[in-house]
Motif scaffolding. Structure first.
Motif, PDB file in Angstrom:
ATOM      1  N   THR A 151       0.836  -1.209   0.000  1.00 50.69           N
ATOM      2  CA  THR A 151       0.000   0.000   0.000  1.00 50.69           C
ATOM      3  C   THR A 151       0.863   1.247   0.000  1.00 50.69           C
ATOM      4  O   THR A 151       0.613   2.210  -0.744  1.00 50.69           O
ATOM      5  CB  THR A 151      -0.926   0.012   1.237  1.00 50.69           C
ATOM      6  N   LEU A 152       1.898   1.223   0.818  1.00 50.94           N
ATOM      7  CA  LEU A 152       2.792   2.384   0.918  1.00 50.94           C
ATOM      8  C   LEU A 152       3.525   2.641  -0.391  1.00 50.94           C
ATOM      9  O   LEU A 152       3.510   3.760  -0.917  1.00 50.94           O
ATOM     10  CB  LEU A 152       3.801   2.158   2.052  1.00 50.94           C
ATOM     11  N   VAL A 153       4.164   1.608  -0.925  1.00 50.18           N
ATOM     12  CA  VAL A 153       4.971   1.791  -2.135  1.00 50.18           C
ATOM     13  C   VAL A 153       4.095   2.160  -3.322  1.00 50.18           C
ATOM     14  O   VAL A 153       4.354   3.148  -4.023  1.00 50.18           O
ATOM     15  CB  VAL A 153       5.794   0.522  -2.441  1.00 50.18           C
ATOM     16  N   GLU A 154       3.058   1.361  -3.563  1.00 46.29           N
ATOM     17  CA  GLU A 154       2.218   1.629  -4.737  1.00 46.29           C
ATOM     18  C   GLU A 154       1.499   2.969  -4.608  1.00 46.29           C
ATOM     19  O   GLU A 154       1.383   3.725  -5.577  1.00 46.29           O
ATOM     20  CB  GLU A 154       1.209   0.496  -4.930  1.00 46.29           C
ATOM     21  N   GLY A 155       1.023   3.262  -3.392  1.00 47.29           N
ATOM     22  CA  GLY A 155       0.332   4.541  -3.184  1.00 47.29           C
ATOM     23  C   GLY A 155       1.251   5.722  -3.348  1.00 47.29           C
ATOM     24  O   GLY A 155       0.874   6.761  -3.903  1.00 47.29           O
ATOM     25  N   THR A 156       2.481   5.583  -2.875  1.00 46.32           N
ATOM     26  CA  THR A 156       3.446   6.684  -2.979  1.00 46.32           C
ATOM     27  C   THR A 156       3.869   6.898  -4.431  1.00 46.32           C
ATOM     28  O   THR A 156       3.937   8.035  -4.909  1.00 46.32           O
ATOM     29  CB  THR A 156       4.695   6.391  -2.113  1.00 46.32           C
ATOM     30  N   LEU A 157       4.136   5.783  -5.127  1.00 42.34           N
ATOM     31  CA  LEU A 157       4.601   5.904  -6.515  1.00 42.34           C
ATOM     32  C   LEU A 157       3.525   6.463  -7.438  1.00 42.34           C
ATOM     33  O   LEU A 157       3.836   7.092  -8.454  1.00 42.34           O
ATOM     34  CB  LEU A 157       5.079   4.547  -7.034  1.00 42.34           C
ATOM     35  N   THR A 158       2.279   6.250  -7.083  1.00 44.06           N
ATOM     36  CA  THR A 158       1.185   6.750  -7.941  1.00 44.06           C
ATOM     37  C   THR A 158       0.539   8.011  -7.362  1.00 44.06           C
ATOM     38  O   THR A 158      -0.466   8.486  -7.891  1.00 44.06           O
ATOM     39  CB  THR A 158       0.094   5.666  -8.099  1.00 44.06           C
ATOM     40  N   ASN A 159       1.139   8.531  -6.281  1.00 42.96           N
ATOM     41  CA  ASN A 159       0.624   9.729  -5.626  1.00 42.96           C
ATOM     42  C   ASN A 159      -0.828   9.575  -5.177  1.00 42.96           C
ATOM     43  O   ASN A 159      -1.609  10.529  -5.224  1.00 42.96           O
ATOM     44  CB  ASN A 159       0.748  10.959  -6.547  1.00 42.96           C
ATOM     45  N   ASN A 160      -1.183   8.379  -4.734  1.00 42.03           N
ATOM     46  CA  ASN A 160      -2.554   8.130  -4.276  1.00 42.03           C
ATOM     47  C   ASN A 160      -2.674   8.136  -2.755  1.00 42.03           C
ATOM     48  O   ASN A 160      -3.721   7.766  -2.226  1.00 42.03           O
ATOM     49  CB  ASN A 160      -3.059   6.778  -4.803  1.00 42.03           C
ATOM     50  N   LEU A 161      -1.629   8.527  -2.042  1.00 40.05           N
ATOM     51  CA  LEU A 161      -1.664   8.575  -0.587  1.00 40.05           C
ATOM     52  C   LEU A 161      -1.532  10.009  -0.108  1.00 40.05           C
ATOM     53  O   LEU A 161      -0.751  10.784  -0.656  1.00 40.05           O
ATOM     54  CB  LEU A 161      -0.503   7.765   0.016  1.00 40.05           C
ATOM     55  N   SER A 162      -2.279  10.303   0.937  1.00 41.02           N
ATOM     56  CA  SER A 162      -2.089  11.607   1.567  1.00 41.02           C
ATOM     57  C   SER A 162      -0.769  11.562   2.324  1.00 41.02           C
ATOM     58  O   SER A 162      -0.243  10.491   2.633  1.00 41.02           O
ATOM     59  CB  SER A 162      -3.235  11.905   2.536  1.00 41.02           C
ATOM     60  N   GLN A 163      -0.225  12.717   2.624  1.00 37.46           N
ATOM     61  CA  GLN A 163       1.034  12.779   3.358  1.00 37.46           C
ATOM     62  C   GLN A 163       0.892  12.111   4.720  1.00 37.46           C
ATOM     63  O   GLN A 163       1.807  11.409   5.178  1.00 37.46           O
ATOM     64  CB  GLN A 163       1.483  14.232   3.532  1.00 37.46           C
ATOM     65  N   GLN A 164      -0.261  12.313   5.362  1.00 39.47           N
ATOM     66  CA  GLN A 164      -0.473  11.715   6.677  1.00 39.47           C
ATOM     67  C   GLN A 164      -0.521  10.197   6.588  1.00 39.47           C
ATOM     68  O   GLN A 164       0.080   9.498   7.392  1.00 39.47           O
ATOM     69  CB  GLN A 164      -1.778  12.242   7.288  1.00 39.47           C
ATOM     70  N   ARG A 165      -1.259   9.682   5.567  1.00 38.86           N
ATOM     71  CA  ARG A 165      -1.370   8.222   5.406  1.00 38.86           C
ATOM     72  C   ARG A 165      -0.003   7.616   5.105  1.00 38.86           C
ATOM     73  O   ARG A 165       0.353   6.557   5.627  1.00 38.86           O
ATOM     74  CB  ARG A 165      -2.361   7.899   4.290  1.00 38.86           C
ATOM     75  N   GLU A 166       0.773   8.292   4.281  1.00 39.44           N
ATOM     76  CA  GLU A 166       2.118   7.796   3.962  1.00 39.44           C
ATOM     77  C   GLU A 166       2.991   7.769   5.215  1.00 39.44           C
ATOM     78  O   GLU A 166       3.688   6.789   5.472  1.00 39.44           O
ATOM     79  CB  GLU A 166       2.772   8.680   2.899  1.00 39.44           C
ATOM     80  N   ALA A 167       2.917   8.832   5.997  1.00 43.25           N
ATOM     81  CA  ALA A 167       3.709   8.890   7.229  1.00 43.25           C
ATOM     82  C   ALA A 167       3.292   7.786   8.200  1.00 43.25           C
ATOM     83  O   ALA A 167       4.142   7.142   8.832  1.00 43.25           O
ATOM     84  CB  ALA A 167       3.547  10.265   7.878  1.00 43.25           C
ATOM     85  N   ASP A 168       1.982   7.545   8.301  1.00 47.78           N
ATOM     86  CA  ASP A 168       1.473   6.499   9.198  1.00 47.78           C
ATOM     87  C   ASP A 168       1.973   5.122   8.764  1.00 47.78           C
ATOM     88  O   ASP A 168       2.408   4.308   9.600  1.00 47.78           O
ATOM     89  CB  ASP A 168      -0.054   6.502   9.226  1.00 47.78           C
ATOM     90  N   LEU A 169       1.895   4.863   7.449  1.00 41.54           N
ATOM     91  CA  LEU A 169       2.322   3.561   6.937  1.00 41.54           C
ATOM     92  C   LEU A 169       3.823   3.338   7.137  1.00 41.54           C
ATOM     93  O   LEU A 169       4.258   2.241   7.475  1.00 41.54           O
ATOM     94  CB  LEU A 169       1.960   3.420   5.461  1.00 41.54           C
TER      95      LEU A 169
END
Length: 202
Positions: A151-169
């Motif tokens: 979730t973290l990698v794919e979401g980050t690479l596709t810019n589908n994560l909020s900054q907060q969600r990325e930080a949490d993951l």
């Protein structure tokens, strides 16, 4: 007349003596045969018990070897899955985005997860129950860890994560290290106990 009776009495006495000797001898032979028969039955019983004990000992040895191999496979698979997850996570450290080997690392992490899953199921089958329960926990932690990374990698690479969600993951993934270490320690401890019990059983 007296002369005539003497040989008859002697002959009768001789016949009676022979008959008594034969009867006594026959009874003695029967007692000997029964004693030999009892001894043979006892000997066969002892041999059978010895054979059963040997089979039981062989089975315990085989069972211990089977379980030891299963436990070692799970420990190895869990370590490799954790390493593959870290390699997948490290895609995010790449200077180019998306990382050229992101898909390759994802595939490696999924394969490592599959191997660990199979190893966990083998331990669940081998048992005993306390080790099976830890194997279930290993599988759950490993699956959660993979899902976090994916979730973290794919979401980050596709810019589908909020900054907060990325930080949490990211935080959850790093904190997952302790969960991994704890469950691996528990697996070793529980497996050691199970293997020792096999040796202790008579």
């Amino acid at each position: 007349m007296g002369d005539l009776l003497t040989p008859i009495i002697s002959a009768a006495s001789a016949l009676l003596g022979v008959g008594l000797t034969g009867t006594i001898s026959a009874r003695s032979d029967k007692r000997k045969d029964k004693a030999l028969e009892r001894q043979q039955v006892h000997q066969e019983s002892v041999q059978e018990r010895t054979h059963i004990r040997e089979l039981h000992a062989e089975h315990k040895k085989w069972l211990r070897e089977q379980r030891l191999a299963a436990y070692q496979s799970l420990l190895t698979a869990m370590t490799q899955a954790r390493e593959a997850n870290w390699q997948y996570f490290n895609v995010l450290q790449s200077t180019s985005s998306p990382s050229p080997d992101a898909q390759e690392r994802r595939t490696a992490a999924r394969q490592a997860r599959s191997v660990a899953s199979q190893a966990s199921h083998t331990v669940q089958l081998e048992g005993p129950e306390p080790v099976s329960a830890v194997a279930v926990r290993c599988l759950a932690i490993m699956e959660l860890e993979y899902e976090r990374v994916a979730t973290l990698v794919e979401g980050t690479l596709t810019n589908n994560l909020s900054q907060q969600r990325e930080a949490d993951l990211r935080a959850e993934f790093r904190e997952g290290d302790q969960e991994y270490k704890d469950v691996m320690d528990l697996l070793v401890e529980t497996a050691r106990g199970a293997l020792g019990e096999i040796l202790a059983v008579d």
